[in-house]
Design an enzyme around this catalytic site. Structure first.
Site, PDB file in Angstrom:
ATOM      1  N   ARG A 175     -61.720  20.390  43.789  1.00 18.60           N
ATOM      2  CA  ARG A 175     -61.050  19.179  43.295  1.00 18.60           C
ATOM      3  C   ARG A 175     -61.940  18.313  42.404  1.00 18.60           C
ATOM      4  O   ARG A 175     -61.472  17.832  41.373  1.00 18.60           O
ATOM      5  CB  ARG A 175     -60.504  18.361  44.470  1.00 18.60           C
ATOM      6  CG  ARG A 175     -59.916  17.008  44.061  1.00 18.60           C
ATOM      7  CD  ARG A 175     -59.019  16.432  45.143  1.00 18.60           C
ATOM      8  NE  ARG A 175     -59.667  16.367  46.428  1.00 18.60           N
ATOM      9  CZ  ARG A 175     -60.520  15.392  46.801  1.00 18.60           C
ATOM     10  NH1 ARG A 175     -60.826  14.427  45.962  1.00 18.60           N
ATOM     11  NH2 ARG A 175     -61.052  15.402  48.006  1.00 18.60           N
ATOM     12  N   TYR A 188     -50.378   4.764  21.189  1.00 21.14           N
ATOM     13  CA  TYR A 188     -49.533   5.776  21.821  1.00 21.14           C
ATOM     14  C   TYR A 188     -48.552   5.094  22.763  1.00 21.14           C
ATOM     15  O   TYR A 188     -48.951   4.373  23.679  1.00 21.14           O
ATOM     16  CB  TYR A 188     -50.403   6.786  22.570  1.00 21.14           C
ATOM     17  CG  TYR A 188     -49.616   7.812  23.341  1.00 21.14           C
ATOM     18  CD1 TYR A 188     -48.589   8.542  22.741  1.00 21.14           C
ATOM     19  CD2 TYR A 188     -49.905   8.060  24.671  1.00 21.14           C
ATOM     20  CE1 TYR A 188     -47.866   9.476  23.450  1.00 21.14           C
ATOM     21  CE2 TYR A 188     -49.191   9.002  25.394  1.00 21.14           C
ATOM     22  CZ  TYR A 188     -48.169   9.708  24.785  1.00 21.14           C
ATOM     23  OH  TYR A 188     -47.444  10.636  25.490  1.00 21.14           O
ATOM     24  N   ASP A 200     -59.532   5.605  21.738  1.00 19.75           N
ATOM     25  CA  ASP A 200     -58.704   6.809  21.695  1.00 19.75           C
ATOM     26  C   ASP A 200     -58.888   7.414  20.313  1.00 19.75           C
ATOM     27  O   ASP A 200     -58.383   6.893  19.315  1.00 19.75           O
ATOM     28  CB  ASP A 200     -57.237   6.438  21.951  1.00 19.75           C
ATOM     29  CG  ASP A 200     -56.311   7.650  21.913  1.00 19.75           C
ATOM     30  OD1 ASP A 200     -56.719   8.707  21.406  1.00 19.75           O
ATOM     31  OD2 ASP A 200     -55.162   7.520  22.376  1.00 19.75           O
ATOM     32  N   LYS A 248     -53.948  17.939  21.940  1.00 24.92           N
ATOM     33  CA  LYS A 248     -53.662  17.868  20.515  1.00 24.92           C
ATOM     34  C   LYS A 248     -54.715  18.604  19.682  1.00 24.92           C
ATOM     35  O   LYS A 248     -54.817  19.822  19.736  1.00 24.92           O
ATOM     36  CB  LYS A 248     -53.536  16.402  20.110  1.00 24.92           C
ATOM     37  CG  LYS A 248     -52.651  15.554  21.020  1.00 24.92           C
ATOM     38  CD  LYS A 248     -51.221  16.030  21.058  1.00 24.92           C
ATOM     39  CE  LYS A 248     -50.245  15.007  21.631  1.00 24.92           C
ATOM     40  NZ  LYS A 248     -50.491  14.605  23.041  1.00 24.92           N
TER      41      LYS A 248
END
Length: 387
Positions: free
Chosen positions: A56, A109, A182, A207
């Site tokens: 994890r 976004y 970003d 992307k």
């Protein structure tokens, strides 16, 4: 895994192409295996000499991809991969404390903007949205001692406004805040926010970084391994937000061709922007590479080798004409997302819904690696069919 120290003279392009030159030690394969194990053997002395405890918080395949991204971003703290771009972005905000003040762009976004407006405030974050490309407005929005994070997106989706990262970093740091950027659209090939003063850089790795529209992934890279970066690491581990090993393998594969892909895509985007700016059915082209773009001078200073793979056009005739043009394309694909090798077109306001800052006559274009002449001919036919 064999980890030879590569010559310092190697370029980032060479390092990415060879995934840092790592060779699998058992078979001598030039491609690293996918490590799927969720648990690991403890040593007789009760330690974990391998460095791995459980799946994890950590994974060997994920580490390989993180190493390439950290190299590309020149990230002293390293990089962290997440199960999506939203998981990466929200981990940054989750590392803040209740009551902290955050400044974010008015154009960004849409899913993250909505999350900040509707969800982040529920556990006590205070969020103001400002036009971050307007530096006086950004400075006025700061609350010294209260503002803990400034979030930028540049170029910002889908209007492609450009914010001066270095200047924003000075404003944020002067107020005692960190700067997170970003940089999904620019990619580390074009812009390195950490080198310009940012503290954290985020990518929707789905992307441009991956480039093949077959992986959902997010990434963060840190300027320094400080207490805030440690909190982000703990958020990822405790919330189980790490990227899966198979997805990490695909992302690593994508980053190995990043420099070649983005060079072709940026050349195509630039050519299309110039031609579409003269098209009789186009009211305007939003693209930082055009000299008339409001952010062109800043983009030319902080974007190396090109202006990204994205542009938007505003269609004469308004919303109905824009939607009709998108319906007629053949080579372009009507789909959400960006950065892939296939070119995508989207009526963005329909996706974002009420409250969007996106004009209703706007079509967002993600330029792939197809022949730019073919892409233009398809748009020309689709835009002109209504005449």
């Amino acid at each position: 895994m064999s980890r030879q120290t590569p010559p310092s003279a190697w370029s980032k392009r060479s390092l990415a192409a060879q995934a840092l030159g790592h060779v699998e030690p058992v078979t001598k394969a030039v491609v690293q295996p996918i490590h799927l194990a969720t648990t690991y053997i403890r040593d007789p002395d009760n330690q974990y000499s391998s460095g791995f405890v459980y799946g994890r918080p950590d994974n060997a395949t994920v580490r390989e991809a993180e190493g390439v991204l950290a190299m590309l971003e020149e990230a002293e703290a390293g990089a962290l991969l997440f199960g999506s771009g939203m998981a990466a972005a929200t981990a940054v905000f989750a590392a803040l404390d209740p009551g902290d003040h955050v400044v974010a762009p008015t154009v960004m976004y849409w899913a993250l903007r909505r999350w900040l407006a509707e969800e982040a405030t529920r556990w006590g974050l205070r969020v103001d949205f400002v036009a971050t490309d307007d530096l006086p407005a950004l400075k006025a929005a700061m609350r010294p001692g209260e503002t803990k994070l400034v979030w930028l997106e540049t170029p910002s989706n889908p209007l492609w406004t450009v914010t001066d990262i270095a200047a924003a970093a000075e404003i944020a740091h002067a107020a005692g805040a960190r700067l997170a950027v970003d940089s999904t659209v620019a990619s580390p090939v074009v812009t390195r926010p950490l080198a310009l003063g940012a503290d954290v850089v985020m990518h929707a790795a789905t992307k441009v970084l991956n480039g093949h529209s077959d992986v959902i992934a997010g990434a963060l890279a840190g300027a320094r391994a400080d207490a805030f970066w440690t909190r982000i690491q703990r958020v990822r581990a405790s919330q189980g937000a790490i990227l899966g090993p198979f997805e990490a393998y695909l992302l690593l594969r994508g980053m190995r061709t990043l420099h070649l892909r983005i060079a072709a895509q940026m050349a195509g985007a630039a050519a299309l922007a110039r031609r579409l700016s003269e098209h009789p059915e186009v009211a305007g082209v939003l693209y930082p590479g055009l000299p008339g773009h409001p952010g062109h001078a800043v983009a030319a200073r902080q974007m190396e080798g090109g202006f990204g793979t994205m542009l938007s056009i505003r269609v004469k005739g308004g919303e109905s004409a824009a939607i009709a043009a998108a319906a007629r394309v053949a080579l372009w694909k009507r789909a959400t997302s960006l950065g892939g090798v296939e070119s995508l077109i989207e009526h963005r306001a329909s996706v974002e819904g009420p409250g969007t800052p996106c004009p209703p006559d706007l079509l967002r274009l993600s330029v792939g690696i197809e022949d730019p002449d073919d892409l233009y001919a398809d748009l020309d036919r689709s835009l002109g069919a209504g005449r």
